[in-house]
Scaffold this active site. Structure first.
Site, PDB file in Angstrom:
ATOM      1  CG  HIS A 101     -30.092   2.267 -66.141  1.00 12.14           C
ATOM      2  ND1 HIS A 101     -29.587   2.311 -64.627  1.00 12.14           N
ATOM      3  CD2 HIS A 101     -31.531   2.826 -66.027  1.00 12.14           C
ATOM      4  CE1 HIS A 101     -30.493   2.866 -63.931  1.00 12.14           C
ATOM      5  NE2 HIS A 101     -31.403   3.258 -64.684  1.00 12.14           N
ATOM      6  NE  ARG A 113     -32.186   2.924 -59.354  1.00 19.30           N
ATOM      7  CZ  ARG A 113     -32.713   3.582 -60.308  1.00 19.30           C
ATOM      8  NH1 ARG A 113     -33.019   2.735 -61.736  1.00 19.30           N
ATOM      9  NH2 ARG A 113     -32.882   4.838 -60.305  1.00 19.30           N
TER      10      ARG A 113
END
Ligand SMILES: NC(=O)c1ccc[n+]([C@@H]2O[C@H](COP(=O)([O-])OP(=O)(O)OC[C@H]3O[C@@H](n4cnc5c(N)ncnc54)[C@H](OP(=O)(O)O)[C@@H]3O)[C@@H](O)[C@H]2O)c1
Length: 310
Positions: free
Chosen positions: A273, A225
């Site tokens: 991502h 993250r």
């Protein structure tokens, strides 16, 4: 008849509208699976943070929320959520992450960039890479994804060290925990892979102090993250050359804003991502397993510990 509400995106609905009912039926669960149910009739919610449900209070008979995402930082602190939250642990997600991590580790290990980008057509001998067995890769986070990556890297011959909150015993991995374990792991990691969840404890775990603990010339991969990294500290460490390169898949703000220094940095690779995503076929099985378990009174799988945030 069990009522299962699909609270994902429109795109997800087209993917799952047949897969989940099929998986439920194959487990003998008779279910009403739809996007439109009166809240007070819903037993389970299949959830995405990008979907329509943010307030769980009207769902008065809800038994569990089943996330389609592995990372739950967007929902774990939701005060209206009073029932168990299960995160996604999916075989396809693990395979995809192991492939992404292995590929990007091999790029740095083999020094591929120096040969792919060689504008002056130079014959540069003496650049043979070391063997993988002479290279240590450190993984922060030895959970479902971290362990899958450790296994793949082991198969390629790398020395693998891992760090987690509780000390693990994983074959082929030098396991560490605690602050001293983190120091020991960082000191030997020529390539560092971040696979921690985003929690208050892990935010900016990669900062000026921890970056300085890595060997000079280390490379960083972050498919975990964005907030795990203090971006200013990483940019400084890249500019001084202490960190050679970084491949970043996740960011504090996504999409990564136009003009962000990462976009233009020569030694940063941005991926959008995409390191790994939930694979619908296997994920539908996981959702159906949990509904079947809930209905037969068995403990649910992959329940998030809300006290630690993952
Ligand atoms: N980029 C992508 O496409 C993508 C896709 C899926 C997931 N992800 C990210 O990958 C993360 C990891 O997924 P996962 O399924 O492997 O999660 P997981 O099974 O929950 O594993 C998390 C690991 O992190 C460790 N950990 C958590 N907090 C810690 C702390 N404060 N100190 C030390 N270790 C800590 C845990 O330790 P214990 O084992 O002791 O609990 C565990 O080993 C997700 O949270 C998500 O953010 C990214």
């Amino acid at each position: 008849m069990v009522n299962v509400l699909f609270a994902g995106t429109d795109e997800n609905w087209n993917t799952y509208r047949e897969l989940i009912p099929e998986a439920l039926a194959s487990r003998g669960v008779s279910a009403n699976f739809t996007r439109d149910l009166p809240p007070e009739t819903v037993d389970y919610i299949v959830y995405s943070p990008l979907g329509p449900v943010q307030d769980f209070a009207p769902f008065t008979r809800l038994k569990a929320v089943l996330s389609l995402w592995a990372g739950v930082e967007k929902v774990v602190g939701n005060k209206s959520l009073k029932v168990p939250l299960c995160r996604m642990v999916d075989g396809g997600l693990k395979k995809g992450m192991a492939e992404w991590v292995a590929g990007h580790c091999l790029r740095y290990h083999l020094g591929m960039d120096a040969h792919i980008v060689n504008p002056n057509a130079e014959w540069r001998s003496g650049m043979a890479p070391p063997l993988a067995e002479d290279r240590t890769i450190g993984i922060l986070g030895l959970g479902e994804l971290g362990q899958a990556c450790a296994k793949a890297l082991n198969c390629l011959g790398f020395k693998v060290a891992g760090w987690s909150r509780s000390l693990k015993d994983v074959q082929g991995v030098a396991c560490h925990a605690g602050e001293s374990g983190l120091t020991a792991l960082l000191g030997q990691s020529e390539i560092l892979v971040l696979l921690l969840p985003q929690t208050p404890e892990t935010t900016h775990i990669i900062n000026a102090k921890t970056l300085a603990m890595l060997p000079k010339g280390a490379c960083i991969l972050n498919p975990g993250r964005g907030p795990l990294i203090d971006d200013d500290a990483l940019l400084d460490a890249l500019d001084t050359g202490h960190i050679a390169s970084a491949t970043l898949d996740v960011f504090a703000k996504e999409p990564l804003p136009e003009g962000h220094p990462y976009w233009a940095h020569q030694r940063v690779t941005v991926t959008p991502h995409i390191a790994s995503e939930t694979r619908p076929k296997s994920a539908a099985e996981v959702v159906a397993d949990n509904v079947a378990r809930g209905e037969s009174g068995k403990p649910l799988l992959f329940v998030v510990d809300r006290s630690v945030g993952y």
